[in-house]
Design a protein around this motif. Sequence first.
Motif, short mmCIF file in Angstrom:
data_model
loop_
_atom_site.label_atom_id
_atom_site.label_comp_id
_atom_site.label_asym_id
_atom_site.label_seq_id
_atom_site.Cartn_x
_atom_site.Cartn_y
_atom_site.Cartn_z
N ALA A 288 0.81 -1.21 0.00
CA ALA A 288 0.00 0.00 0.00
C ALA A 288 0.84 1.27 0.00
O ALA A 288 0.31 2.37 -0.15
CB ALA A 288 -0.93 0.00 1.21
N HIS A 289 2.17 1.10 0.17
CA HIS A 289 3.07 2.26 0.19
C HIS A 289 4.24 1.99 -0.75
O HIS A 289 5.39 1.82 -0.32
CB HIS A 289 3.59 2.51 1.62
N PRO A 290 3.98 1.92 -2.05
CA PRO A 290 5.03 1.57 -3.02
C PRO A 290 6.20 2.54 -2.98
O PRO A 290 6.02 3.74 -2.90
CB PRO A 290 4.30 1.63 -4.37
N GLY A 291 7.42 1.94 -3.02
CA GLY A 291 8.63 2.74 -3.04
C GLY A 291 9.06 3.27 -1.70
O GLY A 291 10.14 3.87 -1.58
N ARG A 292 8.27 3.03 -0.64
CA ARG A 292 8.60 3.56 0.68
C ARG A 292 9.48 2.59 1.46
O ARG A 292 9.43 1.38 1.28
CB ARG A 292 7.32 3.83 1.48
N ARG A 293 10.29 3.15 2.36
CA ARG A 293 11.11 2.38 3.29
C ARG A 293 10.63 2.68 4.70
O ARG A 293 10.29 3.82 5.01
CB ARG A 293 12.59 2.74 3.14
N PHE A 294 10.64 1.65 5.55
CA PHE A 294 10.16 1.83 6.91
C PHE A 294 11.13 1.21 7.91
O PHE A 294 11.67 0.12 7.68
CB PHE A 294 8.78 1.19 7.09
N GLY A 295 11.34 1.90 9.03
CA GLY A 295 12.14 1.36 10.11
C GLY A 295 11.32 0.41 10.95
O GLY A 295 10.09 0.37 10.87
N LEU A 296 12.00 -0.37 11.78
CA LEU A 296 11.34 -1.38 12.59
C LEU A 296 10.31 -0.76 13.54
O LEU A 296 9.17 -1.25 13.66
CB LEU A 296 12.37 -2.18 13.39
#
Length: 292
Positions: free
Chosen positions: A20-28
């Motif tokens: 649902a969040h293409p191209g995004r990076r997320f931290g733990l």
Amino acid sequence: MPRHSPPTERVVRLLDFFAAHPGRRFGLSELARELDLAKPTCLGIVTELTAGGYLVRDPQPVTYRLGPAMVAAGRVASEGFGASEVARRHLEELSRRYGATCTASAVVGDRILMLQSAGPGRIKLGETYPFAPPVGLMYVLWDSDAAFDAWLAKPPAVPVRLDEAHLRRVVAECREHGYLVESLTSAGRRLYALMAGVGAEELPPEVRGLVGELVSSLGERVYLGADLEPRRKHAVSLLAAPTFDASGRQELVLTLSVGEPITGAEIARRGAALVATADAVTAESGGRHPRV
């Protein structure tokens, strides 16, 4: 009554969140908060998904994003659609004609991804390689000049000498002939085996240095037209040709393995057959050649 699996449901929720969040990076911490998961539970999930290639862990800062295994799974799930599936049928015919291994691959993000394989060779679909010198020249040969320059400017995956003038001669000739002729040394084959599935940044500096010693100068593995005498045999590893998308940009690279010395005349025949296959894939998948 259907049985529910809470652990599986958590994995599905996490993958759905990334989709649902293409191209995004997320931290733990952000993932745990957004998905209402305990941080240790979230860490266990992302660790397993990263090990399987479904997520990629970026080291600085530590974040996660969708990985190449998701792309490979998506390609399989969408069987019957796209250039990759079109290529599979044509590669099977080409493979039977020459008794050779044929592949289709493409650049996905910052990695090269193996998408299709036909023939006797054991090619692992979903395998990835770094898209940085000295790996990946054929993925920009038939693209725009800007794409070639951007690849050339990337930090090299391993130490390598760059002869830019020679590389540009390679680009010009491959665009003229429509295919590439490559002769990989045994050291080159070991390099590809070492780099498979590994990010360049994951190799310790001393290992990167040793690998660099195995690699010949970038572009020296490519035969130019003047090198290929019709009656003389030349040691050839593979031939490669591009397909193009609807905008005329390079999309896939198709390869035809050789793995033995063949004459320059036979190279030309097999090159023409590979280009015809690539052109058929381009046309059938709705692409267009940039010269058209």
